[in-house]
Structure formats: C-alpha cells, structure tokens
Design an enzyme around this catalytic site. Structure first.
Site, PDB file in Angstrom:
ATOM      1  N   ASP B 420       4.616  -4.923 -13.602  1.00 16.53           N
ATOM      2  CA  ASP B 420       3.721  -5.250 -13.103  1.00 16.53           C
ATOM      3  C   ASP B 420       3.399  -6.515 -12.455  1.00 16.53           C
ATOM      4  OD1 ASP B 420       1.228  -4.920 -12.095  1.00 16.53           O
ATOM      5  OD2 ASP B 420       0.153  -4.546 -13.900  1.00 16.53           O
ATOM      6  N   HIS B 421       4.367  -6.378 -10.496  1.00 17.16           N
ATOM      7  CA  HIS B 421       4.157  -7.570  -9.807  1.00 17.16           C
ATOM      8  C   HIS B 421       2.580  -7.448  -9.724  1.00 17.16           C
ATOM      9  CE1 HIS B 421       6.329 -10.658  -8.064  1.00 17.16           C
ATOM     10  NE2 HIS B 421       7.216  -9.852  -7.213  1.00 17.16           N
TER      11      HIS B 421
END
Lengths: 352, 450
Positions: B420-421
């Site tokens: 999850d950037h």
C-alpha cells in the site's frame, strides 16, 4: 409423470378418476385433513421464525410436503408404528405428539422429545436412511408376534441412495415384512436434484426387489391417503411391503442453514406453488361441500393459537444438565456410559 | 418500560457475523410478532429475520452494508404492557458473554485437524548432502501436530498466555489438563517448534467453478458471480480502486532453505508432516514484521490514521475447489517452526475440505500467496483489503547463479510484494522484502534466534 401418477384431486381442486383408487372420505374427514395441513404449516412457520430469532439451533421445514405426510399419517391405525426422519412434523402431528415435543431436539434441550411407545412413533432419525432398517426389523417383529399391525417408514429421495435402504428392501421382500416405505421425493437432496440420483422413477426400484411400487401425487392428500391405506392393509394382511413414492416438492430450504436460491431457480418453485397441497383441498371443500369462509377462518385461528402456545412452550424450555445424554443409552447402568458421565463432569470442572 | 432488545442470533450453526442487506422496518413503526425486520446475509445464506416482539421499533443498530457480530444488539422494540415473549436464555447468553451461543454443529472456531499422511508433491530435488545445519528448533516434548487438550483448558491457557505446545500433558494419552497448564504458569514459557503444504489447483476452472471444455461448452457461457467468486471480485475491486499499490521483487538463493527442509524431513519430529518452503517463508515474513512493524499495518482512510499491529495474523491465499479464499494463521508471531507447519497444514486442509470458518478469514494483517505450485516464477498480487503487504512466492527451481566468478546451479526463488503505497514507501518495502530474502538464504540462524 402424469400417466404413472395416482391423483384423485387436481391442483385446481377438481376430482380426478383413477382406475384403481377412489376417495373413501366424506366431507368431514376431508375438512379434518385440511385442518391438519393448515396447522402443520403454521407450526412449521413458527418454528422457522423461532430459529431465526435464535431460539432453535436448526429447523427442517416441511412446507410443501404437508399432504404427503398428513395423507399417509392419517391412514395409519393406532397400533401401527412410525419411523420418521427429521422432517416428519406432519406425521408426528397425526400421531398426537404435542408440537412443543417436536421442537425439543431442534432446541437441543433433548436428544429425542417424546416417548416412542406412547405415540407409536419413533424419534426423529437424523442419520440418513437409518430408520429404514429399523422399520423392517420392527415389522419382522410384528410378524413374529402375529399382530395385525404394520410399520411405516419415511425417508427422502436423497436417503433412497443409501445402501441401508437397499438392504432393507431386500430383507422386507425376503420376509414379506409388514412395512410400508414412504419415499417423499421432494426433488432435492439438499442441493442435488433427483435426476442426478436415479435413472428411473424411484417407485420402479421396487420392481427389482419384487414388491409393488406406486407413485402418488404427494401434494394430493386424498390420493396419498388412499394409496397409503391400501398399502397398510396389504401389509397387515400378510401381503408384504409396498414402496410409495410421494411425488412432492420442498417449498423451503433443506434446513434453516441452507439457502435454496443458490441451486434452484424461482421458476421451478413457482410451478410447484400452483400445485400447493392445501389450496386444492380448500377449493374442493368450498365448491363441492359448501364449506364457508368462516370455517376456514376458524381453522386459521386455531392454527394461530397452537403456534402461540408452541412459542410459549419453547421459550420456557430450559437446558438440561450436560450429563442428561447418558441417562437413556442403556436401561441399566453401564460402565461405558458411566465413564462418559464422569468425563463430562470432569470437563465441566475444568471449565469452572 | 425499557425496550426489549433483539440480538443478532446465530442463524446458521457456527456463524460469527452477518451483513445487513435491507431493513424492513423503520424507527417508530408498530410491528407484530414475527413481522419481518431485516434481511441479513451470512456466509451461508441470505435470510429474513422475523421480530420476536410486538410493539414499536425504537432503535435499529447498523445501516445497510454494516457487518454485525452475532450476539450484538440489532433492533430495540418497546413492547405493550401486556408484553410479548421474553427473550430466551440462548440469546441472553450470547449477549452477556459476547460470544455466539453455539448449539450444534462445529462451533465458532475449529481447532487444527490432525495432519494428513499424504506426502507433499513436487518437492525440490534432494540436493547432495552438503552443509547440514543442526535442528533449528527449541526443545519440544512431542511430535508435530496440534496439542491435544479440551476446549476449556485451551481457553484457560489462552487467557493466561500459556503456549500449549510448551506444556507436557499428563492426562490420558498425553492430553494437557488444567493442572498441567497451572504448573506451566509457575515457570517461564518457551517457544516451541512445526509443518506445511502448497495446493495445486485444477486447470479448467474459473475461481473454483468448473468450466466446460472448448468443444463441449456452449458458444457463450454465463457464470453467475456468487459465493466465493463474488467475495473475490468484491475484495479485488475494492482493493484495486481504493488503494494505490506498488511492487518490489527480489531473486534469492534458497539452496540452504531447501537443504534445511530436506534434513528436517528426516527427523522424527517432522515425520509425516508436510514441511515445505512455505513454512520457512512464513517464518521469514513474521520475522520481517517483527523487524519492520510498519509493514504489518492498515491505512484507515476514514479515520485518517495508520494502524500498526504488533500481532501477525498471517493470511495465506488458497486456491480451493470453491475459489480463492484467504484464511489466516492467528497470532503467527507466537509460533515456532513445528507449530507454523502444523497451522499451515490445518489451514490448507480446511480450505480444501471447504471447512474454513468465517472467523478464520477475518483480521488478516499480512498475506503470502504461494504461486510456486502453479509452476510460475512470480506474480504481482493485489492486496487483500485492510492490509498493507502481500508477498508472492514463485517456484523454487535450480537456476544458474553466480558464486564468486563461477556460474553454478542453485535453488533460487523469486519473491515479489505488492504494498500500500499510501503509507508504505519503497524504502520500507525494499527493506522488508530484502530481510525476507536474507532469511531464506540462511534460515537456520534466524530460526534459532529470531
């Protein structure tokens, strides 16, 4: 199916002639069957609601199969003995079993619910098909007693695939046992259609064992009654077993843990809704016997009162002691059950 | 008078929650006994709940789409003075303990089944006996497999933080008794040690549903999106369109892992267990989470906060006959290798048998998807919603590898990881996957002293 099916009352409530069977019941008796079916459906609906409210662990709905059960149950004589599976609430009703007693096992407060000897009706058998050899054994006992009685056993299209059932057919035929096999073909073995289980109509399996098989419209209470009555008479008179395939439909779920919309289509359910077992009798009574709407309302009110009493009875049922299950395994104390009892008590102690 | 409260019952023998699909009543409505209140969808079925009370609706707990736990308040009804039915004991029990009243069936959480004797298929070729490391496990008092005890003792041990695998059972046939746990409480606990298995899937299927062959099927086949397929579609769509995801990957020399597994399989403690690279990868991921806790987290957009969890519920993506499901190994960070192997075996067995409980799929914190059994080298997975990292493990195969100045055949494996950037940056993701890679390159020291 039409040419093979014994039917005396059409889905529209019209009388149907049959070469071998005719209706022997007067209007009072037919009204009685109507009353039975309405009450049983109401009991079933109340039980389903109780399950949805967290008051029963499980329930196996009978809706749609009332005629198959009331017609056969009412054909029994008091001395006959019934071996039900877990869905035979209608049959239990005809044996005089209080509705609350039918629900005890589903509330998990008892392993049975009633005294089988008192009602001549065995306890619900959950293991598929197990009750069929029981019934044949009982029927062979009747023979040895020389009694004029019969055993009637109920199972479904799914259970008909069980090996025990096949063996029971062999024994019943070999000994000419006074037993009537009532196979309620409700079309679905949980999610498997009957077509997957058999390549021939189920009633024709009896041919291979050497006794008569009859397919009856299981939603026609008059036909089920007459077919059952003749099969029971035949059994009591030493004529041997009969297989009755009551061709019917389970309108609801297999049990409250099942979702039938996942495996069958609404259109099929709609077709069977038009074959409702209760509506056709109501139409007959209203048209042919001039039964008034006030009478139908009285029956509905009686069913409602029974449902309310049932609710009150169920809510008042307390859980039994955990060791209760050991009490009735054997007539006398037995070291194994006593060891089990001690283990449960020790378990309870660990959970203190 | 105070309103009667209808708590969500367990309508399906062992369910833990249900989703509200549609309300049939509103606050202020006058309702009759058994009048339909609400449609709920459980893991088993969509059902209508009838009211156990007659009266006036005073409160509805939850909106359409909300998931309600079994035993939680659902509807409040002010009843007339002459009253309606009282709540039965079952619902009361459920409410007061916060646990669903389990009446029949399998209960709300199953303990691990006994391991199958089947041997793992497609194990890597046995390497020549080279450096055989010592057994990297803490002392254990029994062979691998779930600890035998009773549910109340299991609960008692859990409540007191006692690892049952470290307790020697003195009961009949070695069953752990309450007294054994009490004795264990008097001494410091020690971790114990493990088993595992990958799952090959059938080829002609779509998310677990059989698909007719080219010649036998209709010109156009319509497959309803239901059940596990629907869950999969919803989870993937939600993840893909709510979470910006990026990926990193690394190729590592897993020869020592392969050798370690071979040597462990010879040991009595692992006899009959399905020890596979997945178990070592699981240990590596847990170790990585311990080292980099921020990877074991959730980006909570609604609350605008990142939730870091110091407990690993290790999800394992499983291709089952019913489709993709992601059950998890609870508290995987408390397990040694033998326990991890047993837990993974139990998880895979349950998934294949279709007996995975809804509870087993809740609260995953980080996930492994083992694509090696499909004979591919790697994958770019999509995050299960609510998690921040999913590690894909490709097939372990002998490939050319540069050692010093020579090219030699080594057992290598590709690791790739989606993350999850929004809150995990490339540096953290890279550090984590590199740590997992180093673990696989030399697993024994890490297993001995995590």
């Amino acid at each position: 199916m039409a040419d093979e099916l014994v039917q005396l009352l059409s889905p529209e409530g019209q009388r149907v002639d049959h070469p071998d069977y005719e209706c022997s019941l007067d209007d009072t008796a037919i009204l009685g069957l109507y009353r039975d079916m309405v009450i049983v459906r109401r009991i079933c609906n109340e039980a389903t609601a109780l399950q949805r409210q967290g008051q029963l662990a499980l329930w196996a709905p009978v809706q749609g199969q009332e005629a198959a059960q009331i017609g056969s149950g009412r054909a029994l004589a008091p001395g006959d003995f019934v071996f039900p599976s877990y869905r035979e609430h209608g049959v239990a009703w005809t044996r005089g079993i209080p509705p609350a007693d039918m629900l005890r096992i589903f509330r998990a407060t008892e392993t049975g619910g009633w005294d089988p000897q008192r009602y001549h009706c065995n306890l619900p058998t959950i293991v598929l098909g197990d009750q069929v050899p029981h019934a044949v054994g009982y029927a062979m006992g009747i023979q040895r007693d020389g009694a004029e009685e019969a055993a009637m056993v109920f199972f479904g299209d799914g259970a008909s695939s069980q090996g025990d059932v096949m063996e029971s057919f062999v024994w019943a035929a070999s000994f000419m046992a006074p037993v009537v096999f009532v196979l309620q073909n409700n079309q679905w073995a949980i999610s498997e259609p009957t077509s997957l289980q058999t390549k021939i109509p189920l009633y024709r399996r009896a041919d291979g064992f050497g006794f008569p098989g009859v397919r009856v419209d299981g939603n026609d209470v008059l036909a089920v009654y007459e077919v059952s009555r003749r099969a029971l008479e035949r059994a009591r008179e030493g004529g041997g077993p009969t297989l009755i395939e009551a061709y019917t439909y389970r309108m609801g779920a297999h049990t409250t843990s099942d979702d039938p919309t996942r495996y069958r289509v609404d259109a099929e359910v709609e077709v069977w809704r038009h074959r409702d077992p209760i509506e056709r009798v109501k139409a007959l009574l209203a048209r042919e016997h001039a039964v008034r709407s006030s009478t139908f309302e009285e029956v509905a009110a009686e069913a409602e009162a029974i449902a309310q009493a049932l609710r009150a009875d169920v809510l008042a049922m307390d859980a039994p002691p955990a060791t209760d299950m050991f009490d009735d395994v054997y007539a006398e104390p037995h070291p194994w059950t006593e060891a089990g009892r001690a283990e449960v008590l020790a378990f309870a102690e660990e959970a203190r | 008078m105070s309103p009667e409260v209808f708590h969500l019952p367990d309508v399906g023998e062992g369910l833990v929650e249900a989703e509200i699909v549609a309300w049939k009543v509103a606050i202020g409505d006058t309702i009759a006994l058994n009048q339909p209140l609400v449609d709920i969808e459980t893991a088993k079925a969509t059902v209508e709940l009838p009211s156990p009370y007659a009266g006036t609706v005073t409160a509805l707990h939850g909106a359409v789409g909300d998931v309600v736990e079994v035993g939680a308040p659902l509807v409040e009804v002010a009843t007339a003075l002459d009253g309606s039915a009282p709540l039965g004991e079952l619902a009361e029990t459920a409410a007061s303990t916060g646990r669903p009243a389990v009446l029949v069936g399998y209960g709300v959480a199953a303990d691990a089944p006994v391991a199958s004797r089947r041997r793992r298929r497609g194990a890597p070729d046995s390497p020549p006996a080279a450096v055989v490391p010592p057994t990297p496990v803490a002392p254990v008092s029994r062979v691998a497999g779930p600890v035998r005890t009773t549910p109340p003792v299991r609960l008692y041990a859990k409540q007191h933080g006692v690892d049952l695998a470290t307790v020697t059972g003195t009961g009949r046939e070695g069953i752990v008794t309450r007294a054994d746990v009490e004795r264990a409480l008097a001494r410091p606990a020690a971790p114990s040690a493990p088993r595992t298995a990958p799952a090959p899937a059938p080829a002609t299927s779509l998310a677990g549903r059989p698909v007719a062959s080219w010649s036998e099927g209709p010109l156009e086949e319509h497959i309803p999106v239901r059940g596990v397929l629907r869950s999969m579609a919803e989870a993937m769509t939600q993840s893909a369109f709510s979470t910006p995801q990026a990926a990193v990957w690394v190729r590592v020399d897993a020869t020592r892992t392969v050798e370690l597994l071979e040597s462990l399989r010879q040991r009595p403690a692992f006899a009959g267990s399905r020890l596979s690279p997945l178990a070592i990868v699981a240990m590596a991921v847990v170790d990585g989470a311990r080292r980099f806790p921020a990877i074991n987290s959730t980006f909570d957009a609604a609350a605008q906060e990142v939730v870091i969890r110091r407990r690993v519920n290790l999800g394992v993506a499983a291709a089952t006959p019913r489709g993709l499901i992601v059950p998890n190994v609870k508290a995987a960070d408390t397990l040694g290798l033998t326990e991890m192997t047993a837990a993974l075996s139990a998880l895979v067995d349950a998934a294949r048998a279709g007996t995975t409980t809804p509870e087993a799929m809740l609260h995953t914190t980080i996930t492994i998807t083992n694509v090696g059994p499909f004979a591919v080298d790697g994958a770019v997975p999509i995050l299960p919603p609510g998690t921040s990292a999913i590690l894909a493990v490709g097939q372990v195969a002998r490939r050319p590898w540069v050692v010093g100045d020579a090219v030699v055949p080594r057992h290598t494996v590709d690791l790739s990881m989606a993350f999850d950037h929004r809150h995990v940056d490339g540096a953290l993701a890279s550090a984590f996957i590199a740590h997992v890679g180093r673990f696989l390159e030399d697993p024994a020291p890490a297993l001995i002293a995590p």
